[in-house]
Write an enzyme that holds these catalytic residues in place. Sequence first.
Site, PDB file in Angstrom:
ATOM      1  N   CYS A  58       0.803  -1.231   0.000  1.00 28.54           N
ATOM      2  CA  CYS A  58       0.000   0.000   0.000  1.00 28.54           C
ATOM      3  C   CYS A  58       0.842   1.291   0.000  1.00 28.54           C
ATOM      4  CB  CYS A  58      -0.951  -0.002   1.185  1.00 28.54           C
ATOM      5  SG  CYS A  58      -0.192  -0.572   2.711  1.00 28.54           S
ATOM      6  N   GLN A  60       1.407   5.515   8.825  1.00 29.31           N
ATOM      7  CA  GLN A  60       0.473   4.516   8.309  1.00 29.31           C
ATOM      8  C   GLN A  60      -0.647   4.168   9.293  1.00 29.31           C
ATOM      9  OE1 GLN A  60       4.190   2.432   6.048  1.00 29.31           O
ATOM     10  NE2 GLN A  60       2.336   1.207   6.056  1.00 29.31           N
ATOM     11  N   HIS A  64      -3.133   6.333   4.726  1.00 28.02           N
ATOM     12  CA  HIS A  64      -1.686   6.458   4.955  1.00 28.02           C
ATOM     13  C   HIS A  64      -1.221   7.822   4.434  1.00 28.02           C
ATOM     14  CE1 HIS A  64      -1.606   2.331   5.986  1.00 28.02           C
ATOM     15  NE2 HIS A  64      -0.958   1.807   4.955  1.00 28.02           N
ATOM     16  N   ASN A 117      -5.571   3.736   2.258  1.00 30.85           N
ATOM     17  CA  ASN A 117      -4.715   2.547   2.081  1.00 30.85           C
ATOM     18  C   ASN A 117      -5.492   1.315   1.663  1.00 30.85           C
ATOM     19  OD1 ASN A 117      -5.559   3.126   4.922  1.00 30.85           O
ATOM     20  ND2 ASN A 117      -4.873   1.036   5.274  1.00 30.85           N
TER      21      ASN A 117
HETATM   22  N1  LIG Z   1      -5.147  -3.484   4.970  1.00 23.26           N
HETATM   23  C1  LIG Z   1      -4.383  -2.917   4.047  1.00 23.26           C
HETATM   24  O1  LIG Z   1      -4.183  -1.677   3.993  1.00 23.26           O
HETATM   25  C2  LIG Z   1      -3.714  -3.754   2.998  1.00 23.26           C
HETATM   26  C3  LIG Z   1      -3.118  -3.089   1.935  1.00 23.26           C
HETATM   27  C4  LIG Z   1      -2.478  -3.845   0.966  1.00 23.26           C
HETATM   28  C5  LIG Z   1      -2.464  -5.209   1.064  1.00 23.26           C
HETATM   29  N2  LIG Z   1      -3.057  -5.838   2.119  1.00 23.26           N
HETATM   30  C6  LIG Z   1      -2.986  -7.292   2.167  1.00 23.26           C
HETATM   31  O2  LIG Z   1      -4.283  -7.841   1.958  1.00 23.26           O
HETATM   32  C7  LIG Z   1      -4.437  -9.018   2.727  1.00 23.26           C
HETATM   33  C8  LIG Z   1      -5.675  -8.891   3.609  1.00 23.26           C
HETATM   34  O3  LIG Z   1      -5.581  -7.738   4.417  1.00 23.26           O
HETATM   35  P1  LIG Z   1      -6.822  -7.207   5.270  1.00 23.26           P
HETATM   36  O4  LIG Z   1      -6.379  -5.912   5.801  1.00 23.26           O
HETATM   37  O5  LIG Z   1      -8.099  -7.257   4.484  1.00 23.26           O
HETATM   38  O6  LIG Z   1      -6.879  -8.289   6.471  1.00 23.26           O
HETATM   39  P2  LIG Z   1      -8.104  -8.705   7.419  1.00 23.26           P
HETATM   40  O7  LIG Z   1      -9.042  -7.597   7.622  1.00 23.26           O
HETATM   41  O8  LIG Z   1      -7.441  -9.310   8.588  1.00 23.26           O
HETATM   42  O9  LIG Z   1      -8.843  -9.866   6.592  1.00 23.26           O
HETATM   43  C9  LIG Z   1      -8.286 -11.122   6.357  1.00 23.26           C
HETATM   44  C10 LIG Z   1      -9.168 -11.940   5.448  1.00 23.26           C
HETATM   45  O10 LIG Z   1      -8.522 -13.194   5.209  1.00 23.26           O
HETATM   46  C11 LIG Z   1      -9.423 -14.245   5.554  1.00 23.26           C
HETATM   47  N3  LIG Z   1      -8.751 -15.430   6.057  1.00 23.26           N
HETATM   48  C12 LIG Z   1      -7.956 -15.540   7.139  1.00 23.26           C
HETATM   49  N4  LIG Z   1      -7.572 -16.828   7.313  1.00 23.26           N
HETATM   50  C13 LIG Z   1      -8.140 -17.531   6.318  1.00 23.26           C
HETATM   51  C14 LIG Z   1      -8.157 -18.919   5.966  1.00 23.26           C
HETATM   52  N5  LIG Z   1      -7.472 -19.833   6.681  1.00 23.26           N
HETATM   53  N6  LIG Z   1      -8.857 -19.296   4.862  1.00 23.26           N
HETATM   54  C15 LIG Z   1      -9.540 -18.377   4.157  1.00 23.26           C
HETATM   55  N7  LIG Z   1      -9.585 -17.065   4.440  1.00 23.26           N
HETATM   56  C16 LIG Z   1      -8.894 -16.639   5.512  1.00 23.26           C
HETATM   57  C17 LIG Z   1     -10.300 -13.646   6.642  1.00 23.26           C
HETATM   58  O11 LIG Z   1     -11.472 -14.417   6.779  1.00 23.26           O
HETATM   59  P3  LIG Z   1     -12.286 -14.478   8.193  1.00 23.26           P
HETATM   60  O12 LIG Z   1     -13.015 -13.167   8.286  1.00 23.26           O
HETATM   61  O13 LIG Z   1     -13.177 -15.640   8.010  1.00 23.26           O
HETATM   62  O14 LIG Z   1     -11.251 -14.653   9.262  1.00 23.26           O
HETATM   63  C18 LIG Z   1     -10.547 -12.260   6.060  1.00 23.26           C
HETATM   64  O15 LIG Z   1     -11.503 -12.326   5.047  1.00 23.26           O
HETATM   65  C19 LIG Z   1      -3.118  -9.189   3.474  1.00 23.26           C
HETATM   66  O16 LIG Z   1      -2.287 -10.030   2.692  1.00 23.26           O
HETATM   67  C20 LIG Z   1      -2.557  -7.819   3.525  1.00 23.26           C
HETATM   68  O17 LIG Z   1      -1.155  -7.810   3.653  1.00 23.26           O
HETATM   69  C21 LIG Z   1      -3.706  -5.136   3.083  1.00 23.26           C
END
Ligand SMILES: NC(=O)c1ccc[n+]([C@@H]2O[C@H](COP(=O)([O-])OP(=O)(O)OC[C@H]3O[C@@H](n4cnc5c(N)ncnc54)[C@H](OP(=O)(O)O)[C@@H]3O)[C@@H](O)[C@H]2O)c1
Length: 320
Positions: A127, A154, A235, A301
């Site tokens: 991001c 961030q 961010h 972000n």
């Molecule tokens: N947040 C940001 O600003 C951002 C920016 C760029 C990239 N990212 C990347 O995007 C990804 C997700 O980020 P996020 O912020 O959306 O995280 P998050 O809010 O923690 O969401 C995680 C997601 O992954 C799912 N998940 C976790 N364990 C799983 C499993 N064993 N099988 C299937 N699904 C599973 C969760 O499902 P449940 O709800 O069922 O647990 C939820 O839908 C990460 O790789 C992160 O590095 C995030």
Amino acid sequence: MKIGIVGATGEVGRAMIKVLEKFNIPVKELRLFASKNSKGKYLKFKGQEIMVEELTEDTMKEKYDFLLFSAGKNISKHFAPIAAKYGNTIIDNSSAFRMEKDIPLIVPEINGYLVKSYKGIIANPNCSTIQMVLSLHKIHEKLKIKEIYVSTYQAVSGAGHKAIEEFSEQLNGNKINAIFPKQIAYNIIPVIGNILSNNFSEEEYKMINETKKILNDYSIKVYPTTVRVPVIYGHSEAIVVRTKKSSSLNELKELISKSKNVIYTEEIITPLDVEDKDEVFVTRLRQFDTNTFSIWNVADNIRVGAATNAVRILEVMINE
Ligand SMILES: NC(=O)c1ccc[n+]([C@@H]2O[C@H](COP(=O)([O-])OP(=O)(O)OC[C@H]3O[C@@H](n4cnc5c(N)ncnc54)[C@H](OP(=O)(O)O)[C@@H]3O)[C@@H](O)[C@H]2O)c1
């Protein structure tokens, strides 16, 4: 089109659903996947309730037009290659494949041409890198960037939904510390991700390497310090740039303004001003000398830094 979102219940997954709708992507069938804890929950897309399914290997063996992955690095490492083997195109938000030589790392406004007629896994950058390169790529094209010094501010949402919950609990006086290494409420933390053996944080390492790959110039030197601040969404970055060629303030303004999905403004812009926006906002442009200038940039972000970039990659591929 048949689209699947892996990690649909997360911060990024939910934003992907919103952006697919906002950008009017012609979705005929939308499948939503998450962990077994979310199986049977419903999320809304275009007024319709769609049931969340448990992610399994079998679900990834079906044919989709696109799969958008956003469930963390380990899930991507395991499931994306299976989906790719079955002929699917995957746009992956995690860091699992970003630095692999044969995997394109895409910010569509800069290098979207690399994925024309491409099939397989495509990586969405980190991001903080996305909003920085979007602000700077036109300047690099014209003036050749030599060095970038960047300090980031961030938001907690960058660490996912549980991090937002931890922050709110701390604001309410509860001493919970599961996600962040220190209390984030009323505080700032000068480390994002693990500290590597060379003392850089993982986030700093990503900014250094991903910037070079996206701008396709391995001579650019990037000097980042990445910091978590008690903001929920958005961010911000304080960036100082040294260019090889000299320029004027007006030329810099013009180059930033010409960049697609970047808004140059002389107003003061804060994270609260950019929530749910799909552009990067650049302000506080200052020139120290003809080859050195500084900017402040801010972006949502979850949108610009993740969901919107992923959907824009998809748009480039369907519009080719
Ligand atoms: N947040 C940001 O600003 C951002 C920016 C760029 C990239 N990212 C990347 O995007 C990804 C997700 O980020 P996020 O912020 O959306 O995280 P998050 O809010 O923690 O969401 C995680 C997601 O992954 C799912 N998940 C976790 N364990 C799983 C499993 N064993 N099988 C299937 N699904 C599973 C969760 O499902 P449940 O709800 O069922 O647990 C939820 O839908 C990460 O790789 C992160 O590095 C995030």
